[in-house]
Design a protein around this motif. Structure first.
Motif, PDB file in Angstrom:
ATOM      1  N   GLU A  58     -13.732  -5.773   2.983  1.00 36.11           N
ATOM      2  CA  GLU A  58     -14.870  -5.574   1.669  1.00 36.11           C
ATOM      3  C   GLU A  58     -15.361  -7.019   1.217  1.00 36.11           C
ATOM      4  O   GLU A  58     -16.347  -6.894   0.545  1.00 36.11           O
ATOM      5  CB  GLU A  58     -14.321  -4.922   0.370  1.00 36.11           C
ATOM      6  CG  GLU A  58     -13.680  -3.445   0.644  1.00 36.11           C
ATOM      7  CD  GLU A  58     -13.036  -2.932  -0.466  1.00 36.11           C
ATOM      8  OE1 GLU A  58     -12.921  -1.754  -0.431  1.00 36.11           O
ATOM      9  OE2 GLU A  58     -12.669  -3.681  -1.157  1.00 36.11           O
ATOM     10  N   HIS A 102      -6.978  -2.280   2.206  1.00 40.77           N
ATOM     11  CA  HIS A 102      -5.697  -1.402   2.692  1.00 40.77           C
ATOM     12  C   HIS A 102      -4.480  -2.590   2.422  1.00 40.77           C
ATOM     13  O   HIS A 102      -3.475  -1.852   2.477  1.00 40.77           O
ATOM     14  CB  HIS A 102      -6.014  -1.380   4.157  1.00 40.77           C
ATOM     15  CG  HIS A 102      -6.254  -2.797   4.786  1.00 40.77           C
ATOM     16  ND1 HIS A 102      -7.416  -3.313   5.012  1.00 40.77           N
ATOM     17  CD2 HIS A 102      -5.147  -3.685   5.621  1.00 40.77           C
ATOM     18  CE1 HIS A 102      -7.249  -4.291   5.724  1.00 40.77           C
ATOM     19  NE2 HIS A 102      -5.994  -4.437   6.411  1.00 40.77           N
ATOM     20  N   ARG A 124     -13.521  -4.202   8.579  1.00 43.12           N
ATOM     21  CA  ARG A 124     -12.977  -3.161   7.793  1.00 43.12           C
ATOM     22  C   ARG A 124     -13.123  -3.853   6.104  1.00 43.12           C
ATOM     23  O   ARG A 124     -12.989  -3.336   5.119  1.00 43.12           O
ATOM     24  CB  ARG A 124     -11.706  -2.942   7.673  1.00 43.12           C
ATOM     25  CG  ARG A 124     -11.528  -1.657   8.879  1.00 43.12           C
ATOM     26  CD  ARG A 124     -10.056  -1.054   8.977  1.00 43.12           C
ATOM     27  NE  ARG A 124      -8.768  -1.997   9.092  1.00 43.12           N
ATOM     28  CZ  ARG A 124      -7.694  -1.770   8.703  1.00 43.12           C
ATOM     29  NH1 ARG A 124      -7.369  -0.727   8.441  1.00 43.12           N
ATOM     30  NH2 ARG A 124      -6.827  -2.759   9.050  1.00 43.12           N
ATOM     31  N   GLU A 161      -9.450  -6.981   1.271  1.00 36.54           N
ATOM     32  CA  GLU A 161      -8.900  -5.946   1.903  1.00 36.54           C
ATOM     33  C   GLU A 161      -8.413  -4.916   1.251  1.00 36.54           C
ATOM     34  O   GLU A 161      -7.156  -5.031   0.778  1.00 36.54           O
ATOM     35  CB  GLU A 161      -8.078  -6.736   2.934  1.00 36.54           C
ATOM     36  CG  GLU A 161      -8.432  -7.945   3.696  1.00 36.54           C
ATOM     37  CD  GLU A 161      -9.787  -8.299   4.029  1.00 36.54           C
ATOM     38  OE1 GLU A 161     -10.138  -7.138   4.855  1.00 36.54           O
ATOM     39  OE2 GLU A 161     -10.463  -9.074   4.235  1.00 36.54           O
TER      40      GLU A 161
END
Length: 384
Positions: free
Chosen positions: A273, A123, A271, A121
């Motif tokens: 990856e 973020h 979201r 992730e």
């Protein structure tokens, strides 16, 4: 062959539901959240140890307590249980990680296992100050583990890589024993790193055909490195005396999930990856329909949980059959969990492990277990 089973420490808290407390439950239904106190985590760890689980996975991330510190405290609450500590190589230096592992092994009498997590992730990684993209994170993990392995061999290490640079690195003592490295990843960038450095390659609980294809992929990559790996799988479990009871419990967990929770969690996971996370999401598509994605493999957990999103659901015999099926593919280590984690450990330990023992697939690693205690009738006229 004796399969190895690990349990899980929910350092973010526990509940009788996937989402703490459930939603819209009628009055009189047992619910409530269980904070991740040292006492409660110790209760889970002691339960796992008694039942014959070799170790317990402790997660890493912004949503849970720190795995290194939590497990270091829990070594005092247990005697032989090992701790599979998940950590992210981008968040500390390889020299420090090698030193921490050696210290942990010394003071725990060799009870550390390490789960390397590159982070899927972006973020969340940035929240920790890590701005590399996914492929670069795997490249960094490759360099990181190269340095760690050399330090564990007692070498003084100089390394000048693209992401890692150390000069004259040493540690005061090497870990004894050297902790095995558990490593997962389904992307093209992950495979070669796992083949070079992992002792146990991990997959989340996909249907057997998908797991078989992934293991074939990893065997080829490991062979190119002149290595042989062990293989493990991460699953939840809901096992009961009858299939009807088990599926009723799965239905109860599903009923405790609100549509709003599903929508919120799925939006966040979209979201990701992580290739493994994408494969988990594809199993259910964010829908409550058709959640049994293979015999006894239920994807309902993944509606509101990132990472491992499937559970083996069924009678003890059915769950034992599915475990044997994965074992035939080459899986030898099973990292399991269930809600709540004390009760589900007993259901699995007393229901499934005894069946696997009878089939010659498991033996208690500590030479005992509740199911080996002989039946002792109550004394006539005595106290109860």
């Amino acid at each position: 062959m004796s399969l190895t089973f690990h349990w899980f420490l929910p350092t973010y808290g526990d509940s009788r539901f996937i989402v703490g407390g459930g939603h819209g439950l009628p009055a009189g239904v047992a619910s409530g959240s269980r904070p991740a106190t040292r006492a409660y985590l110790g209760q889970i760890a002691r339960t796992a140890e008694q039942l014959g689980f070799v170790g317990a996975l402790t997660p890493t991330g912004a949503w849970c307590e720190d795995a290194w510190l939590s497990t270091a405290m829990l070594t005092e609450a247990t005697e032989r249980l090992k701790f599979l500590v998940a950590f992210r190589p981008g968040l500390l230096s390889p020299t420090l990680a090698a030193q921490m592992a050696a210290t942990f092994q010394r003071h725990s009498d060799g009870r550390l296992l390490l789960n390397v997590v590159t982070g899927g992730e972006a973020h969340e990684q940035r929240a920790y100050g890590d701005w590399l993209d996914k492929d670069a994170r795997y490249a960094r993990a490759d360099e990181f583990l190269h340095v760690v392995r050399s330090l564990w061999r007692g070498e003084s290490t100089d390394f000048n890589g693209e992401h890692i640079r150390v000069e004259g690195a040493t540690i005061p003592r090497v870990p004894d024993p050297v902790p095995p490295i558990y490593f997962g990843g389904s992307s093209a960038a992950a495979g070669p790193v796992a083949a070079r450095h992992s002792d146990v390659y991990l997959t989340w609980g996909e249907p057997p055909a998908q797991v078989a294809a992934k293991l074939d992929w990893m065997r080829k990559l490991a062979a190119e490195q002149g290595r042989e790996l062990r293989y493990g799988i991460r699953l939840h479990v809901i096992t009961r005396d009858t299939a009807e009871e088990a599926w009723a419990q799965a239905g109860k967990l599903l009923a405790g999930i609100s549509d709003a929770d599903i929508e919120r969690v799925q939006a966040g996971l979209a979201r990701s990856e992580s290739e493994g996370q994408k494969r988990m999401l594809a199993l259910h598509g964010g829908s409550r329909d058709r959640l049994e994605v293979a015999p006894n493999l239920w994807a309902g957990v993944g509606l509101v949980r990132g990472g491992a999103g499937t559970a083996l659901v069924g009678s003890h015999t059915e769950v034992a059959d599915r475990i044997a099926e994965y074992a035939e593919l080459g899986i030898s280590e099973f990292i399991l969990s269930g809600h709540p984690h004390v009760e589900e450990a007993y259901w699995f330990g007393e229901g499934v492990l005894s069946l696997l023992r009878a089939r010659g697939l498991w033996r208690h690693p500590f030479g005992g277990g509740a199911d080996e205690v002989p039946d002792v009738p109550f004394a006539v006229g005595g106290s109860r």
